[in-house]
Design a protein around this motif. Structure first.
Motif, PDB file in Angstrom:
ATOM      1  N   TRP A  14      -6.041   4.178  -9.071  1.00 55.19           N
ATOM      2  CA  TRP A  14      -7.834   3.304  -8.199  1.00 55.19           C
ATOM      3  C   TRP A  14      -8.589   3.322  -9.204  1.00 55.19           C
ATOM      4  CZ3 TRP A  14      -9.628   2.502  -4.221  1.00 55.19           C
ATOM      5  CH2 TRP A  14     -11.091   2.807  -3.516  1.00 55.19           C
ATOM      6  N   SER A  30      -3.225   2.849  -4.457  1.00 55.97           N
ATOM      7  CA  SER A  30      -3.904   3.574  -3.407  1.00 55.97           C
ATOM      8  C   SER A  30      -4.465   2.179  -2.618  1.00 55.97           C
ATOM      9  CB  SER A  30      -5.109   4.491  -4.078  1.00 55.97           C
ATOM     10  OG  SER A  30      -4.177   6.142  -3.992  1.00 55.97           O
ATOM     11  N   SER A  36       3.509   6.059  -8.364  1.00 56.56           N
ATOM     12  CA  SER A  36       3.518   4.961  -8.185  1.00 56.56           C
ATOM     13  C   SER A  36       3.239   3.565  -9.068  1.00 56.56           C
ATOM     14  CB  SER A  36       2.011   4.708  -7.361  1.00 56.56           C
ATOM     15  OG  SER A  36       1.789   3.234  -7.094  1.00 56.56           O
ATOM     16  N   THR A  91      -5.923   8.195   5.732  1.00 57.48           N
ATOM     17  CA  THR A  91      -5.687   7.216   4.842  1.00 57.48           C
ATOM     18  C   THR A  91      -5.756   7.134   3.373  1.00 57.48           C
ATOM     19  OG1 THR A  91      -7.101   5.868   5.990  1.00 57.48           O
ATOM     20  CG2 THR A  91      -5.684   5.988   7.032  1.00 57.48           C
ATOM     21  N   SER A  92      -4.824   5.984   2.718  1.00 58.99           N
ATOM     22  CA  SER A  92      -5.341   5.873   1.700  1.00 58.99           C
ATOM     23  C   SER A  92      -6.094   4.336   1.511  1.00 58.99           C
ATOM     24  CB  SER A  92      -3.632   5.810   1.062  1.00 58.99           C
ATOM     25  OG  SER A  92      -4.300   5.047   0.172  1.00 58.99           O
ATOM     26  N   CYS A  93      -5.375   3.432   1.569  1.00 52.45           N
ATOM     27  CA  CYS A  93      -6.856   1.419   1.358  1.00 52.45           C
ATOM     28  C   CYS A  93      -7.715   2.162   1.862  1.00 52.45           C
ATOM     29  CB  CYS A  93      -5.553   1.068   2.067  1.00 52.45           C
ATOM     30  SG  CYS A  93      -6.315  -0.638   2.242  1.00 52.45           S
ATOM     31  N   ALA A 120       0.149   3.743  -2.390  1.00 53.75           N
ATOM     32  CA  ALA A 120      -0.073   5.154  -2.137  1.00 53.75           C
ATOM     33  C   ALA A 120       1.170   6.500  -2.425  1.00 53.75           C
ATOM     34  CB  ALA A 120      -0.503   5.590  -0.714  1.00 53.75           C
ATOM     35  N   ILE A 163       0.923  -0.695   0.295  1.00 51.72           N
ATOM     36  CA  ILE A 163      -0.256  -0.246  -0.155  1.00 51.72           C
ATOM     37  C   ILE A 163       0.529   1.553  -0.204  1.00 51.72           C
ATOM     38  CG2 ILE A 163      -1.532   1.093   0.929  1.00 51.72           C
ATOM     39  CD1 ILE A 163      -2.501  -1.211   2.534  1.00 51.72           C
ATOM     40  N   TYR A 187       3.842  10.608  -0.061  1.00 48.67           N
ATOM     41  CA  TYR A 187       2.568  10.016   0.601  1.00 48.67           C
ATOM     42  C   TYR A 187       1.578  10.818  -0.317  1.00 48.67           C
ATOM     43  CZ  TYR A 187      -1.425   8.233   2.874  1.00 48.67           C
ATOM     44  OH  TYR A 187      -2.803   8.296   3.269  1.00 48.67           O
ATOM     45  N   THR A 188       0.948   9.828  -0.545  1.00 44.99           N
ATOM     46  CA  THR A 188      -0.595  11.039  -1.381  1.00 44.99           C
ATOM     47  C   THR A 188      -2.056   9.628  -0.777  1.00 44.99           C
ATOM     48  OG1 THR A 188      -0.496   8.873  -3.653  1.00 44.99           O
ATOM     49  CG2 THR A 188       0.789  11.297  -3.415  1.00 44.99           C
ATOM     50  N   SER A 189      -3.015  10.334   0.036  1.00 48.32           N
ATOM     51  CA  SER A 189      -4.537   9.976   0.225  1.00 48.32           C
ATOM     52  C   SER A 189      -5.751   9.932  -1.118  1.00 48.32           C
ATOM     53  CB  SER A 189      -4.423  10.907   0.994  1.00 48.32           C
ATOM     54  OG  SER A 189      -4.979  12.058   1.212  1.00 48.32           O
TER      55      SER A 189
END
Length: 701
Positions: free
Chosen positions: A175, A203, A158, A304-306, A154, A150, A412-414
């Motif tokens: 995504w 993501s 990616s 959070t991302s997931c 994320a 993840i 990091y990306t959300s």
């Protein structure tokens, strides 16, 4: 041939002997693989991910051989998955749904059509991820949410990171909310990249596969190991600058727990403004590294991302602006600070809902935070029960690992807020919530029971747990407590050695309740002993120990537990286990009977004083509880038998014959009386319930 596999970042748990014992049962092998994958939280957390296998079966109508896919059903957990938790579908029928799929607006209808593909009539409801497995051709497939993967999914850029790690051996799709369209994208990715070993979902997570259950398992571990090594190398290069470096110093472990125990009841009360919550506290090194960092204020609001993470943790946490060494003793001052922070969080959640809601969105849910971060101290999580709050904390720790990895790789990306909202308030998720079983009468309640190492106290604890409460067992005998604690499930109890004659010991038990569950709602004073002697044989020591354990112990327990209940502001129950002997004058009983009478009247006095706090105080009066009661194991039984001119063996029948119902009274009957007070008669206080089979001389009126 037995292969030995060594991994540094995942656990290799495959047991060749066990797998061989399953023979060629591919479904059993798929379940075994699922269970060992789910046993490692670095691979996937509780309820996260899903797995499948495909077999050839005989169609019960045509007799023809058909391919059937067996896949984790909706709401299941791969770590505990059993055959009853999977769905069996005709693969051909599932793939035929491509001809009727109408695009992204048709996703919810497609889930209903899965029912037309059912092969096994005992199937669990198929999950939204079913087509992701069905549209791929492989016999065994794992869809997992490993922290390392993840983090890759994320990370900014990616797709390029995926190529950097695995070259051309892994596919990548951007995504997309889980559903039929994502299944089509996986199918397209495989067609465009034949020979790949898996696919990274932007993501989201990971898909891997194999021709056998073992091949799929090893493939999953190897892919995760490669990502983990790639990330750890980059984290090591950062040195002490992970998350921007340390901004706040952690308190010592003991000081962290002291602060947490003081704060938990206040937090629990605030998070319970819509519905009572149960808490969990975590202060692991990884938690502290994140919450003490310079990057906390930047990363925490991103969320959070997931999807599996934020569905359990809410879109973002509440970060407390309290000094780690803040004096928490002044409840009103600290509460004022916290109330402002909670009001701001709730308003922010309301705005998030209003901005992103659709015409058919479910009503806004509880706006209180699930995850609360206290720099220098730790992470708090609150949910409807202990398991849910513990799992939420574990998911947020997974999210921390993801942010740590993604930041080390690139950045990091959300998920965009609208995408996150559409999953959180997805009608299918709402339907899943509505299918959950009705909560038990004492669900969301925390109970502390003294004298719970055995006898009446243990029976009371058993009853409260059976009715949905979590319980803190307390007793002066540690061995008995450990034995009693072992009879419950992981998220049902904790224990604390407690001497009710020592206020510091009582406060320690309440701290244990706060750390384990967030506070306390039900306190049962069941600790006790009995001494039966004629007046002339009674000693001052006899008198003092009865007064100290039964009366002083009740007073101190009430004083300390009421302080916790007032912090929570949600009321509570205090139950005194007294005795018929507090109402009836009998021979050889002056010290015990006097102490029991004091317990009873103290309960009435407490009820009168605490009603304004919605703390209810009631008394349960047992009588003649001989079988299963610890009190009757010693001299008390001999004393009572002597007083009545009978043998000890004749006592149960003697006590049964003297009550109106001619019933033997057992510890479980006393437990039922306690449950009546706390779970049924919820508008009663200052009352006495006699559980004695009917003793006319003990009638209160």
């Amino acid at each position: 041939m037995t292969l030995t596999k060594t991994f540094n970042h995942v656990d290799y748990l495959w047991d060749d002997a066990h797998a061989t014992s399953l023979g060629d049962d591919q479904v059993a092998l798929f379940l075994y693989r699922s269970n060992i994958l789910g046993a490692d939280l670095r691979i996937t957390n509780y309820g996260g991910g899903n797995t499948s296998c495909k077999t050839i079966e005989k169609d019960p109508l045509t007799g023809e051989e058909v391919e059937v896919m067996w896949v984790k059903g909706s709401g299941g957990d791969i770590g505990t998955l059993k055959r009853s938790g999977i769905a069996g579908l005709y693969t051909g029928r599932l793939r035929a749904l491509k001809s009727v799929y109408g695009g992204l607006e048709d996703e919810d209808r497609m889930v209903g059509l899965f029912q037309h593909c059912i092969y096994d009539l005992d199937s669990k409801a198929p999950s939204i991820d079913t087509p992701l497995h069905g549209l791929l051709p492989f016999k065994h497939i794992d869809h997992l949410h490993p922290d390392a993967l993840i983090a890759v999914a994320a990370a900014k850029d990616s797709e390029q990171v995926t190529k950097d790690i695995w070259g051309d051996t892994m596919g990548w799709v951007p995504w997309q909310r889980p559903g039929f369209d994502l299944g089509l994208q996986l199918e397209r990715c495989l067609a465009e990249n034949p020979g790949i070993r898996g696919i990274v979902l932007g993501s989201h997570g990971l898909f891997t596969w194999g021709d056998t259950s073992y091949e799929s398992y090893i493939n999953s571990l190897e892919v995760i190991e490669m990502a983990s090594e790639y990330i750890e190398k980059r984290v090591a290069e950062q040195g002490d600058k992970v998350f921007g470096g340390e901004k706040v110093k952690s308190l010592s472990p003991e000081a962290r727990k002291n602060q947490a125990a003081k704060l938990m009841p206040l937090l629990r009360g605030l998070t319970s403004s819509h519905a009572r919550q149960v808490g969990t506290f975590q202060d692991t090194d990884k938690v502290l590294q994140f919450i003490n960092s310079y990057d906390l204020q930047r990363l925490a609001p991103m969320g959070t991302s997931c999807p599996d993470h934020f569905l359990r943790t809410k879109i973002q946490p509440l970060v407390l602006e309290l000094d780690p060494q803040e004096d928490l003793s002044d409840r009103e001052v600290i509460l004022a600070k916290l109330e402002g922070a909670f009001a701001k969080y709730r308003e922010g959640y309301h705005q998030y809902y209003e901005k992103h809601k659709r015409a058919n969105s479910p009503a806004e849910r509880d706006p209180n935070p699930v995850i609360i971060l206290y720099p220098g101290v730790g992470l708090f999580s609150f949910a409807k029960n202990k398991q849910t709050s513990r799992v939420a904390s574990e998911f947020y720790i997974n999210a921390i690992n993801v942010m740590r990895g993604a930041e080390a790789i690139t950045e990091y990306t959300s998920l965009p807020r609208q995408e996150a909202f559409d999953i959180e308030y997805w009608l299918l998720e709402e339907a899943k919530l509505q299918r959950q079983p009705k909560e038990q009468p004492l669900s969301r309640k925390v109970a502390l029971v003294t004298g719970a190492g055995g006898g009446i106290g243990k029976a009371i604890a058993d009853k409260l747990v059976a009715e949905g409460a979590v319980v803190v067992l307390s007793d002066i005998n540690k061995a008995s407590l450990e034995e009693a604690h072992a009879t419950y499930g992981r998220d049902q109890s904790t224990y604390a050695v407690c001497d009710v004659t020592d206020m510091a010991s009582i406060e320690g038990a309440l701290d244990a309740a706060a750390l384990a569950f967030g506070g306390v709602d039900i306190v049962v004073h069941s600790a006790g002993l009995a001494i039966s002697k004629p007046l002339e044989d009674h000693t001052e020591k006899d008198w003092d120990i009865l007064q100290n354990v039964l009366v002083k112990g009740q007073f101190q327990l009430a004083q300390a537990s009421v302080e916790t209940m007032r912090k929570q502001g949600t009321g509570g129950d205090f139950i005194s286990i007294a005795s018929k002997n507090g109402l009836v004058s009998g021979p050889n009983n002056v010290a015990y009977g006097t102490a029991k009478a004091a317990q009873q009247h103290m309960a009435r006095l407490l009820a009168a004083e605490l009603g304004k706090d919605h703390i209810r105080v009631n008394t349960v009066n047992p009588d003649g509880v001989i079988i299963g009661s610890k009190i009757w194991e010693g001299a008390w039984a001999e004393g009572r038998a002597k007083a009545y001119g009978i043998t000890v063996d004749e006592l149960p029948a003697h006590y049964a014959k003297r009550n109106l119902l001619n019933e033997i009274i057992r510890p479980e009957d006393i437990a039922d009386g306690v449950f009546a007070c706390v779970g049924v008669l919820t508008k009663t206080t200052g009352n006495i319930i006699n559980v004695d089979g009917g003793m006319a001389t003990a009638f209160v009126r």
